[in-house]
Design an enzyme around this catalytic site. Structure first.
Site, PDB file in Angstrom:
ATOM      1  N   LYS A   1     -13.925 -28.871  11.914  1.00  0.00           N
ATOM      2  CA  LYS A   1     -14.294 -27.462  11.768  1.00  0.00           C
ATOM      3  C   LYS A   1     -15.525 -27.416  10.868  1.00  0.00           C
ATOM      4  O   LYS A   1     -15.473 -27.864   9.723  1.00  0.00           O
ATOM      5  CB  LYS A   1     -13.143 -26.686  11.138  1.00  0.00           C
ATOM      6  CG  LYS A   1     -13.482 -25.230  10.863  1.00  0.00           C
ATOM      7  CD  LYS A   1     -12.286 -24.480  10.337  1.00  0.00           C
ATOM      8  CE  LYS A   1     -12.670 -23.050  10.012  1.00  0.00           C
ATOM      9  NZ  LYS A   1     -11.565 -22.326   9.377  1.00  0.00           N
TER      10      LYS A   1
ATOM     11  N   LYS B   1     -14.848 -27.273  16.535  1.00  0.00           N
ATOM     12  CA  LYS B   1     -15.099 -25.854  16.282  1.00  0.00           C
ATOM     13  C   LYS B   1     -16.374 -25.681  15.481  1.00  0.00           C
ATOM     14  O   LYS B   1     -16.532 -26.389  14.495  1.00  0.00           O
ATOM     15  CB  LYS B   1     -13.905 -25.320  15.498  1.00  0.00           C
ATOM     16  CG  LYS B   1     -13.985 -23.879  15.086  1.00  0.00           C
ATOM     17  CD  LYS B   1     -12.741 -23.527  14.310  1.00  0.00           C
ATOM     18  CE  LYS B   1     -12.814 -22.085  13.862  1.00  0.00           C
ATOM     19  NZ  LYS B   1     -11.668 -21.706  13.077  1.00  0.00           N
TER      20      LYS B   1
ATOM     21  N   TYR C   1     -12.104 -15.768  22.779  1.00  0.00           N
ATOM     22  CA  TYR C   1     -11.893 -14.313  22.804  1.00  0.00           C
ATOM     23  C   TYR C   1     -12.162 -13.757  24.199  1.00  0.00           C
ATOM     24  O   TYR C   1     -11.907 -12.585  24.463  1.00  0.00           O
ATOM     25  CB  TYR C   1     -12.776 -13.638  21.743  1.00  0.00           C
ATOM     26  CG  TYR C   1     -12.474 -14.209  20.365  1.00  0.00           C
ATOM     27  CD1 TYR C   1     -11.353 -13.792  19.667  1.00  0.00           C
ATOM     28  CD2 TYR C   1     -13.271 -15.208  19.809  1.00  0.00           C
ATOM     29  CE1 TYR C   1     -11.023 -14.357  18.431  1.00  0.00           C
ATOM     30  CE2 TYR C   1     -12.961 -15.769  18.581  1.00  0.00           C
ATOM     31  CZ  TYR C   1     -11.834 -15.343  17.898  1.00  0.00           C
ATOM     32  OH  TYR C   1     -11.506 -15.905  16.695  1.00  0.00           O
TER      33      TYR C   1
HETATM   34  C1  PBG Z   1      -9.920 -19.343   8.601  1.00  0.00           C
HETATM   35  C2  PBG Z   1     -10.509 -19.306   9.945  1.00  0.00           C
HETATM   36  C3  PBG Z   1     -11.808 -18.937  10.282  1.00  0.00           C
HETATM   37  C4  PBG Z   1     -11.875 -18.968  11.666  1.00  0.00           C
HETATM   38  C5  PBG Z   1     -10.639 -19.370  12.139  1.00  0.00           C
HETATM   39  N1  PBG Z   1      -9.802 -19.598  11.054  1.00  0.00           N
HETATM   40  C6  PBG Z   1     -12.914 -18.452   9.433  1.00  0.00           C
HETATM   41  C7  PBG Z   1     -13.530 -19.313   8.409  1.00  0.00           C
HETATM   42  O1  PBG Z   1     -13.275 -20.501   8.270  1.00  0.00           O
HETATM   43  O2  PBG Z   1     -14.332 -18.741   7.667  1.00  0.00           O
HETATM   44  C8  PBG Z   1     -13.056 -18.590  12.464  1.00  0.00           C
HETATM   45  C9  PBG Z   1     -12.777 -18.260  13.872  1.00  0.00           C
HETATM   46  C10 PBG Z   1     -13.830 -17.489  14.547  1.00  0.00           C
HETATM   47  O3  PBG Z   1     -14.939 -17.266  14.029  1.00  0.00           O
HETATM   48  O4  PBG Z   1     -13.568 -17.081  15.675  1.00  0.00           O
HETATM   49  N2  PBG Z   1      -9.546 -20.578   8.148  1.00  0.00           N
END
Ligand code: PBG
Length: 326
Positions: free
Chosen positions: A196, A249, A314
């Site tokens: 991520k 991600k 989404y």
């Molecule tokens: C929180 C989380 C985030 C997303 C999913 N879980 C935001 C972040 O890390 O700031 C982002 C998902 C998206 O932007 O669709 N841990």
């Protein structure tokens, strides 16, 4: 020999011929649909930055999951927005928390007909908006692990099928696996947000889930988008810790990493096409610069072509509708 010898256009002559040689497929079965549920909400609330995405009251969850299920989508990803936030994110591991209530309601109504996945993180639940617990000015990695494990166990108690840690704490998969096994939840699987990235594409989500950090940023825990080998180490580490599904991600700017993960490892690969990717498409199509359906289709196919086995998106509902029509 006549020239050119190789005529690739021969296999593009008709719709049916093109269908015959199509190398990548896309179906509602590939999708995981995000669902936002908010505590103490009376009616649905639109997310300003993500057109057509709503936060739901608990009472609407069964209806929404019914719609998702009728479209042929096999899985949902639950995100909770609690009323109470504190420094340690207690409402995240409360057996009566909003996510836990949603999980048990869905489990009761759908049983094995829907794969219930839930986000395991702290940022929606902490007053700091960070994904781990802060001591002094720093995230305490190992204390955060205990909390993440408690969240996973609490979700498992209420019937979650797959927990999806997204906090990017080192050792989160091992901590969660141990805790789940210890409590007898050996069948609950883990889909980790393995690589991520520290991405600017999450901005609209923070509006949807109220989880923006109150100070600083997420650079000490999320992967820098400059480092592909570091992303692969994250994936490898999660595999060594016993993860069931790895995730890359965001998706669209990270197709190289999806492809690389697919080539290197045999584990199922998920891609998370995040809020900013959605918002870009929505924004441009509302301005009339692109055709929403066509561009969505192209993006989702490209994520599959790169090697993703499944996509958190989404567009899950809207894409399933147009895939059913075509
Ligand atoms: C929180 C989380 C985030 C997303 C999913 N879980 C935001 C972040 O890390 O700031 C982002 C998902 C998206 O932007 O669709 N841990």
């Amino acid at each position: 020999m006549s020239f050119p010898a190789r005529r690739l256009r021969r296999l593009r002559v008709s719709e049916k011929m093109r269908e015959l040689v199509q190398q990548t497929t896309l179906s509602p079965k590939d999708f995981i649909c995000p669902v936002f549920v908010q505590e103490d909400l009376k009616t649905r609330v639109k997310v300003e930055s993500m057109s057509e995405i709503e936060r739901l009251p608990l009472d609407d969850v069964t209806d929404e999951v019914g719609t998702i299920s009728d479209l042929g989508i096999p899985a949902i990803m639950l995100f909770g927005i609690p009323t109470q936030k504190d420094e340690v994110g207690s409402s995240a591991f409360d057996d009566n928390g909003i996510v836990q209530k949603a999980i048990s309601q869905i489990k009761q109504n759908f049983g094995d007909k829907m794969v219930i996945m839930a986000d395991v993180c702290l940022c929606q639940f902490t007053s700091t908006g960070h994904c781990g617990i802060i001591h002094g000015n720093k995230i305490d990695n190992d204390t955060s692990l205990d909390t993440l494990a408690k969240i996973a166990v609490s979700q498992a108690k209420t019937g979650v099928d797959t927990v999806s840690p997204s906090a990017m704490m080192d050792g989160q998969v091992a901590a969660i696996r141990n805790a789940l096994d210890d409590k007898g939840f050996t069948d609950v699987s883990i889909m980790s947000h393995s690589a991520k990235h520290r991405s600017n594409f999450y901005a609209p989500f923070r509006d949807a889930a109220e989880c923006a950090p109150k100070f600083g940023d997420r650079k000490t825990y999320q992967v820098p988008y400059t480092n592909a080998r570091e992303a692969m180490m994250e994936v490898e580490t999660d595999i060594n810790e016993g993860v069931d599904i790895v995730m890359i991600k965001p998706a669209l700017s990270y197709l190289d990493l999806i492809a690389e993960t697919r080539r290197r490892f045999n584990i199922p690969v998920a891609a998370y096409s995040v809020s900013g990717e959605y918002a870009l498409v929505k924004g441009a199509s509302q301005l009339g610069y692109v055709n929403e359906k066509d561009i969505t289709e192209e993006i989702l196919y490209s994520i599959k072509r790169a090697g993703a086995d499944m996509i958190v998106t989404y567009f899950a509902k809207s894409a399933s509708r147009f895939l059913q029509e075509s």
